[in-house]
Design a protein around this motif. Structure first.
Motif, PDB file in Angstrom:
ATOM      1  N   ALA A 125     -10.315   4.436 -10.329  1.00 58.13           N
ATOM      2  CA  ALA A 125      -8.869   4.519 -10.532  1.00 58.13           C
ATOM      3  C   ALA A 125      -8.540   4.586 -12.024  1.00 58.13           C
ATOM      4  CB  ALA A 125      -8.167   3.331  -9.879  1.00 58.13           C
ATOM      5  N   SER A 133      -9.303  -3.624  -0.812  1.00 58.68           N
ATOM      6  CA  SER A 133     -10.582  -4.324  -0.964  1.00 58.68           C
ATOM      7  C   SER A 133     -10.439  -5.585  -1.807  1.00 58.68           C
ATOM      8  CB  SER A 133     -11.654  -3.390  -1.533  1.00 58.68           C
ATOM      9  OG  SER A 133     -11.243  -2.845  -2.756  1.00 58.68           O
ATOM     10  N   LEU A 179     -16.826  -2.456  -3.329  1.00 58.75           N
ATOM     11  CA  LEU A 179     -15.820  -1.411  -3.122  1.00 58.75           C
ATOM     12  C   LEU A 179     -14.642  -1.606  -4.077  1.00 58.75           C
ATOM     13  CD1 LEU A 179     -14.737   1.035  -1.550  1.00 58.75           C
ATOM     14  CD2 LEU A 179     -13.775  -0.583   0.099  1.00 58.75           C
ATOM     15  N   PHE A 210      -7.593   5.922  -4.635  1.00 59.07           N
ATOM     16  CA  PHE A 210      -8.435   4.894  -5.239  1.00 59.07           C
ATOM     17  C   PHE A 210      -7.652   3.610  -5.523  1.00 59.07           C
ATOM     18  CE2 PHE A 210     -11.248   8.487  -6.068  1.00 59.07           C
ATOM     19  CZ  PHE A 210     -12.452   7.943  -5.658  1.00 59.07           C
ATOM     20  N   SER A 211      -6.378   3.722  -5.867  1.00 57.23           N
ATOM     21  CA  SER A 211      -5.566   2.534  -6.124  1.00 57.23           C
ATOM     22  C   SER A 211      -5.353   1.733  -4.843  1.00 57.23           C
ATOM     23  CB  SER A 211      -4.212   2.928  -6.723  1.00 57.23           C
ATOM     24  OG  SER A 211      -4.390   3.474  -7.997  1.00 57.23           O
ATOM     25  N   ALA A 232      -7.314   1.864  -2.200  1.00 58.65           N
ATOM     26  CA  ALA A 232      -8.632   1.325  -1.841  1.00 58.65           C
ATOM     27  C   ALA A 232      -8.913   0.063  -2.652  1.00 58.65           C
ATOM     28  CB  ALA A 232      -9.722   2.366  -2.079  1.00 58.65           C
ATOM     29  N   TYR A 233      -8.553   0.066  -3.924  1.00 65.09           N
ATOM     30  CA  TYR A 233      -8.741  -1.130  -4.747  1.00 65.09           C
ATOM     31  C   TYR A 233      -7.896  -2.285  -4.223  1.00 65.09           C
ATOM     32  CZ  TYR A 233      -8.406  -4.581  -8.361  1.00 65.09           C
ATOM     33  OH  TYR A 233      -8.407  -5.787  -9.013  1.00 65.09           O
ATOM     34  N   HIS A 248      -5.582   9.546  -7.490  1.00 69.06           N
ATOM     35  CA  HIS A 248      -5.401   8.197  -8.016  1.00 69.06           C
ATOM     36  C   HIS A 248      -4.795   7.284  -6.949  1.00 69.06           C
ATOM     37  CE1 HIS A 248      -3.200   5.011 -10.237  1.00 69.06           C
ATOM     38  NE2 HIS A 248      -4.326   4.988 -10.935  1.00 69.06           N
ATOM     39  N   SER A 277     -13.720   1.163  -6.788  1.00 71.72           N
ATOM     40  CA  SER A 277     -12.377   1.758  -6.708  1.00 71.72           C
ATOM     41  C   SER A 277     -11.601   1.527  -7.999  1.00 71.72           C
ATOM     42  CB  SER A 277     -11.605   1.165  -5.531  1.00 71.72           C
ATOM     43  OG  SER A 277     -12.252   1.438  -4.329  1.00 71.72           O
ATOM     44  N   CYS A 293       0.837  -1.210   0.000  1.00 64.46           N
ATOM     45  CA  CYS A 293       0.000   0.000   0.000  1.00 64.46           C
ATOM     46  C   CYS A 293       0.867   1.252   0.000  1.00 64.46           C
ATOM     47  CB  CYS A 293      -0.926   0.008   1.220  1.00 64.46           C
ATOM     48  SG  CYS A 293      -2.266  -1.185   1.120  1.00 64.46           S
TER      49      CYS A 293
END
Length: 181
Positions: A107, A160, A99, A153-154, A156-157, A150, A103, A16
Motif C-alpha cells: 500500500a 488483516s 498479510l 491493498f489498504s 486488505a491491510y 491502492h 499489504s 472498509c
C-alpha cells in the motif's frame, strides 16, 4: 475489549467501504483530470509538447491526491500499528500478521508511485500560461488506476490488522477454561 477492537467489530465493514470509496473517488477524479487535460489546445513535436494548462484538470488532480492520502491515512490510523522487527519474529508470525505487513508495504509503495504520478500530472497544469515541456502524458490516468489498486491493498491491510488485533487479544487474555464435570 478495547475501543479499537470494538470499532473493528461494530464498524469494520463500513470502514472498509469508506477506505474503498476514498480511493475509488481519487481514481475517478484522476481519470477525469486526464480527460480535462486532453481538452485543452496542444501541439506535439517528437517528445516535446506545447499546451495551455487546464485549471479544471489541476483542481481534479489536486482533489484526487487529497482523496488518495485520506484513504491511506484512514487505513493506517484505523488499522493500528502492525510491525515485525526481526527474521525470527517473521517466522513466528501468524498468517494474518504476514498479510498485514505485506499489504501495508505494498500500500505504501503504490501510494508513493500513485501520488507521484498525480502530482506530476497536476503540476503540469498549474502554470498560468502556455508552456512547452517534455511529454507528460497519462500521468493522471496512471495515478488514477493505481488509486484503485491502492484501495485493494489498504482494505486488505485494515482487515488483516483487525484480525491480528483480535488474535493478540486472545493470546494475551485467554478465556477462562470451562470447569470440568
Amino acid at each position: 475489549m478495547s475501543r479499537l477492537e470494538k470499532l473493528h467489530k461494530d464498524l469494520g465493514p463500513i470502514l472498509c467501504i469508506l477506505i474503498m470509496v476514498l480511493d475509488i473517488v481519487a481514481g475517478i477524479l484522476a481519470i477525469e483530470a486526464e480527460k480535462a487535460q486532453h481538452k485543452v489546445t496542444h501541439a506535439r513535436l517528437w517528445i516535446f509538447e506545447c499546451r495551455s494548462p487546464s485549471h479544471k484538470s489541476y483542481n481534479l488532480g489536486l482533489a484526487a491526491s487529497i482523496f488518495l492520502i485520506m484513504g491511506q491515512v484512514t487505513a493506517n490510523l484505523l488499522g493500528g500499528c502492525i510491525y515485525i522487527r526481526s527474521k525470527k519474529e517473521l517466522e513466528e508470525a501468524t498468517a494474518n500478521k504476514k498479510l498485514a505487513m505485506g499489504s501495508l508495504i505494498f500500500a505504501w509503495i503504490i501510494l508513493a508511485v500513485a501520488f507521484s504520478c498525480l502530482i506530476i500530472g497536476t503540476t503540469a497544469n498549474s502554470k498560468s500560461k502556455k508552456s512547452c515541456t517534455i511529454l507528460h502524458t497519462h500521468f493522471l490516468s496512471i495515478g488514477g488506476v493505481l488509486c484503485f489498486i491502492h484501495a485493494l491493498f489498504s482494505v486488505a491491510y485494515y482487515v488483516s490488522a483487525a484480525a491480528v488485533a483480535r488474535e493478540e487479544r486472545k493470546q494475551h487474555h485467554p478465556q477462562a477454561a470451562p470447569a470440568s464435570v
